[in-house]
Design a protein around this motif. Structure first.
Motif, mmCIF file in Angstrom:
data_model
loop_
_atom_site.group_PDB
_atom_site.id
_atom_site.type_symbol
_atom_site.label_atom_id
_atom_site.label_comp_id
_atom_site.label_asym_id
_atom_site.label_seq_id
_atom_site.Cartn_x
_atom_site.Cartn_y
_atom_site.Cartn_z
ATOM 1 N N PHE A 38 0.834 -1.214 0.000
ATOM 2 C CA PHE A 38 0.000 0.000 0.000
ATOM 3 C C PHE A 38 0.863 1.256 0.000
ATOM 4 O O PHE A 38 0.566 2.231 -0.718
ATOM 5 C CB PHE A 38 -0.915 -0.016 1.219
ATOM 6 N N ASP A 39 1.939 1.258 0.805
ATOM 7 C CA ASP A 39 2.816 2.441 0.874
ATOM 8 C C ASP A 39 3.595 2.643 -0.420
ATOM 9 O O ASP A 39 3.814 3.785 -0.848
ATOM 10 C CB ASP A 39 3.785 2.308 2.035
ATOM 11 N N GLN A 40 4.038 1.557 -1.054
ATOM 12 C CA GLN A 40 4.879 1.673 -2.251
ATOM 13 C C GLN A 40 4.059 1.703 -3.529
ATOM 14 O O GLN A 40 4.597 2.032 -4.591
ATOM 15 C CB GLN A 40 5.889 0.523 -2.313
ATOM 16 N N GLY A 41 2.796 1.307 -3.440
ATOM 17 C CA GLY A 41 1.970 1.262 -4.638
ATOM 18 C C GLY A 41 1.193 2.536 -4.838
ATOM 19 O O GLY A 41 1.446 3.580 -4.236
ATOM 20 N N GLY A 42 0.187 2.406 -5.676
ATOM 21 C CA GLY A 42 -0.596 3.579 -6.011
ATOM 22 C C GLY A 42 -1.655 3.908 -4.986
ATOM 23 O O GLY A 42 -2.292 4.969 -5.070
ATOM 24 N N GLY A 43 -1.887 3.020 -4.008
ATOM 25 C CA GLY A 43 -2.942 3.275 -3.044
ATOM 26 C C GLY A 43 -2.658 4.488 -2.185
ATOM 27 O O GLY A 43 -3.560 5.269 -1.843
ATOM 28 N N ALA A 44 -1.404 4.688 -1.808
ATOM 29 C CA ALA A 44 -1.060 5.812 -0.929
ATOM 30 C C ALA A 44 -1.198 7.152 -1.631
ATOM 31 O O ALA A 44 -1.384 8.195 -0.996
ATOM 32 C CB ALA A 44 0.364 5.642 -0.403
ATOM 33 N N ALA A 45 -1.104 7.163 -2.960
ATOM 34 C CA ALA A 45 -1.193 8.424 -3.714
ATOM 35 C C ALA A 45 -2.621 8.752 -4.130
ATOM 36 O O ALA A 45 -2.857 9.810 -4.731
ATOM 37 C CB ALA A 45 -0.298 8.353 -4.951
ATOM 38 N N ALA A 46 -3.551 7.873 -3.875
ATOM 39 C CA ALA A 46 -4.934 8.102 -4.275
ATOM 40 C C ALA A 46 -5.632 9.028 -3.288
ATOM 41 O O ALA A 46 -5.075 9.444 -2.269
ATOM 42 C CB ALA A 46 -5.660 6.770 -4.385
ATOM 43 N N ARG A 47 -6.880 9.318 -3.632
ATOM 44 C CA ARG A 47 -7.667 10.160 -2.738
ATOM 45 C C ARG A 47 -7.910 9.445 -1.414
ATOM 46 O O ARG A 47 -7.772 8.229 -1.307
ATOM 47 C CB ARG A 47 -8.992 10.525 -3.412
ATOM 48 N N GLU A 48 -8.325 10.219 -0.409
ATOM 49 C CA GLU A 48 -8.475 9.665 0.940
ATOM 50 C C GLU A 48 -9.550 8.594 0.984
ATOM 51 O O GLU A 48 -9.355 7.562 1.630
ATOM 52 C CB GLU A 48 -8.811 10.781 1.922
ATOM 53 N N GLU A 49 -10.658 8.807 0.303
ATOM 54 C CA GLU A 49 -11.719 7.777 0.327
ATOM 55 C C GLU A 49 -11.271 6.501 -0.376
ATOM 56 O O GLU A 49 -11.647 5.393 0.013
ATOM 57 C CB GLU A 49 -12.998 8.328 -0.309
ATOM 58 N N VAL A 50 -10.434 6.646 -1.430
ATOM 59 C CA VAL A 50 -9.899 5.454 -2.111
ATOM 60 C C VAL A 50 -8.932 4.707 -1.197
ATOM 61 O O VAL A 50 -8.911 3.476 -1.152
ATOM 62 C CB VAL A 50 -9.227 5.859 -3.431
ATOM 63 N N GLN A 51 -8.123 5.485 -0.459
ATOM 64 C CA GLN A 51 -7.206 4.842 0.486
ATOM 65 C C GLN A 51 -7.974 4.066 1.564
ATOM 66 O O GLN A 51 -7.605 2.936 1.907
ATOM 67 C CB GLN A 51 -6.310 5.901 1.135
ATOM 68 N N LEU A 52 -9.047 4.662 2.098
ATOM 69 C CA LEU A 52 -9.843 3.969 3.115
ATOM 70 C C LEU A 52 -10.482 2.701 2.544
ATOM 71 O O LEU A 52 -10.515 1.652 3.201
ATOM 72 C CB LEU A 52 -10.920 4.920 3.658
ATOM 73 N N ALA A 53 -10.963 2.785 1.311
ATOM 74 C CA ALA A 53 -11.551 1.598 0.683
ATOM 75 C C ALA A 53 -10.492 0.515 0.460
ATOM 76 O O ALA A 53 -10.743 -0.693 0.654
ATOM 77 C CB ALA A 53 -12.208 1.992 -0.637
ATOM 78 N N ASP A 54 -9.291 0.953 0.037
ATOM 79 C CA ASP A 54 -8.192 -0.009 -0.170
ATOM 80 C C ASP A 54 -7.837 -0.703 1.135
ATOM 81 O O ASP A 54 -7.709 -1.933 1.192
ATOM 82 C CB ASP A 54 -6.983 0.740 -0.735
ATOM 83 N N LEU A 55 -7.685 0.064 2.207
ATOM 84 C CA LEU A 55 -7.336 -0.539 3.496
ATOM 85 C C LEU A 55 -8.454 -1.429 4.018
ATOM 86 O O LEU A 55 -8.192 -2.486 4.614
ATOM 87 C CB LEU A 55 -7.017 0.562 4.499
ATOM 88 N N ALA A 56 -9.701 -1.028 3.805
ATOM 89 C CA ALA A 56 -10.823 -1.873 4.248
ATOM 90 C C ALA A 56 -10.825 -3.203 3.496
ATOM 91 O O ALA A 56 -11.059 -4.279 4.073
ATOM 92 C CB ALA A 56 -12.138 -1.126 4.043
ATOM 93 N N ALA A 57 -10.577 -3.143 2.177
ATOM 94 C CA ALA A 57 -10.522 -4.375 1.387
ATOM 95 C C ALA A 57 -9.368 -5.264 1.842
ATOM 96 O O ALA A 57 -9.497 -6.489 1.956
ATOM 97 C CB ALA A 57 -10.385 -4.045 -0.094
ATOM 98 N N GLY A 58 -8.202 -4.625 2.126
ATOM 99 C CA GLY A 58 -7.071 -5.425 2.603
ATOM 100 C C GLY A 58 -7.338 -6.048 3.957
ATOM 101 O O GLY A 58 -6.962 -7.206 4.208
ATOM 102 N N ALA A 59 -7.990 -5.300 4.863
ATOM 103 C CA ALA A 59 -8.316 -5.856 6.179
ATOM 104 C C ALA A 59 -9.286 -7.021 6.055
ATOM 105 O O ALA A 59 -9.158 -8.048 6.748
ATOM 106 C CB ALA A 59 -8.902 -4.753 7.060
ATOM 107 N N THR A 60 -10.268 -6.891 5.145
ATOM 108 C CA THR A 60 -11.221 -7.983 4.928
ATOM 109 C C THR A 60 -10.507 -9.233 4.403
ATOM 110 O O THR A 60 -10.788 -10.365 4.826
ATOM 111 C CB THR A 60 -12.307 -7.544 3.941
#
Length: 408
Positions: free
Chosen positions: A50-72
């Motif tokens: 997440f830190d090295q990929g494109g997720g960290a550079a996305a908008r805040e809501e996209v980052q939250l969705a990415d982290l939620a999907a990863g946690a799931t």
């Protein structure tokens, strides 16, 4: 705990069958430790991606969705023992848009490789190769070209799958060796039991030969005392002495065999008692003479010939013993001739001949018998590669004849 220690813990994943799915068993402490380590490893890999990929550079809501999907996806690892293939297939498309789900995808690929058939493993690996390639289309790596990124993703999937296949092969090898060891132990126990059974059969045959002969002598002497109550005192004393010594010897033989049967399973190191040889034949004949039997013993062996092997000598002794026992039982008072001849070239020949009694009274045996003496003798000689004949001669007499090999 470091990542380098994981190979020693990952074989613990194999708590269920590799083809038919999980076994209904509770997790052991080792299972819990492996699950916790893999869960933390999936979270670490996912956060790094997440830190090295494109997720960290996305908008805040996209980052939250990415982290939620990863946690799931990471939470789903707690059910990977029950549905490894289904979860691996479900996480593959999720990892395309959620970089934090990459750690869970790596763990699920490894789990499928360990627990499922090769065809299923290859299909899941191909699916994750495709999803990895699509991920780099969604989140291009600024430092690598698209082709290099796809090659790196394919190599990662290949390495994880190969590691899982290696762990599975190693576990199957261990299970196979364990089954072979158990089978070898079972076969060894079966061989010990068969050896014990064969030894008891051998002892039973030996005791039939020995006790039948001695008890027949007891019966002959007891019958003489019964039919001659007015015999001189010295004859009665001699007969009583023979009865006493024969009974004592029979009891001693019976005590020996009972002692052997009560011991532990027979092994090759178990000692045997003294076995009769051809040198014991004169004593055997003399015992029958003392019982009133008229015996002629003719030993025609070459004087310079070496002694036959112990097994051959024992078989010859048993032939004479069985012949004299049958003569005691069925031809009491008849003349008996025992002939022993042979050499290392022609073999050893043993013959016991007796005339059949003339009177019906003499033909009837008062000594009970099982009727298996000659059968057992034939079996003994067959095992020694010998030949055995018995029956009436053209003159109406009875003859037992045996030939045994006599190796030089």
């Amino acid at each position: 705990m470091s990542v380098a220690e994981l190979p020693g813990l990952l074989p613990g994943l194999l708590r269920y069958d590799a083809d038919t799915g999980p076994r209904p068993a509770r997790r052991t402490p080792r299972d819990w430790l492996v699950d916790v380590v893999l869960f933390l490893l999936a979270i670490g890999i996912g956060l790094t991606a997440f830190d090295q990929g494109g997720g960290a550079a996305a908008r805040e809501e996209v980052q939250l969705a990415d982290l939620a999907a990863g946690a799931t996806a990471c939470l789903a690892l707690w059910w990977r023992r029950r549905w490894p293939t289904a979860l691996a297939v479900a996480i593959a498309p999720l990892s395309i848009v959620a970089s934090s789900a990459g750690g869970a995808a790596v763990v699920m690929m490894f789990t499928v490789a360990v627990h499922r058939r090769f065809a299923v493993t290859m299909a899941v690996a191909a699916l994750h190769m495709v999803s990895g390639s699509l991920y780099y289309l969604v989140y291009p790596d600024p430092e690598l070209s698209l082709r290099a990124s796809i090659v790196a993703g394919v190599l990662l999937v290949t390495a994880v799958t190969a590691w899982g296949l290696f762990v599975r092969a190693r576990r199957q090898l261990v299970l196979s060796l364990r089954e072979r060891a158990q089978q070898a132990e079972s076969e060894a126990a079966l061989r010990v039991e068969q050896a014990r059974h064969l030894e008891r059969e051998r002892i039973a045959r030996e005791m039939h030969d020995v006790l039948a002969h001695r008890i027949s002598l007891l019966s002959v002497h007891a019958g003489a005392l019964e039919y001659r109550p007015g015999a001189p005192g010295h004859e009665i004393a001699a007969a009583a002495s023979v009865i006493r010594s024969s009974a004592h010897q029979a009891l001693q033989d019976l005590r020996d065999v009972i002692g052997v049967l009560r011991t532990q399973p027979v092994t090759d190191a178990d000692p045997e008692g003294p076995q009769p040889t051809l040198d014991d034949l004169p004593a055997l004949v003399e015992e029958s003479r003392q019982a009133g039997m008229r015996i002629t013993f003719d030993d025609r062996r070459d004087d310079d010939a070496p002694a036959p092997p112990a097994t051959i000598a024992r078989c010859a002794y048993r032939v004479v013993q069985e012949g004299l026992t049958n003569a005691h039982k069925h031809a009491s008072g008849s003349a008996v001739r025992v002939t022993l001849e042979g050499n290392p070239v022609d073999g050893l020949c043993v013959e016991v001949w007796n005339r059949m009694p003339v009177s019906r009274m003499g033909a009837q045996s008062e000594i009970p018998g099982a009727g298996t003496g000659l059968i057992g003798l034939a079996e003994r000689l067959a095992l020694a590669d010998g030949r055995f004949e018995h029956g009436r001669t053209p003159d109406g007499d009875f003859r037992i004849r045996a030939w045994l090999p006599w190796p030089a």
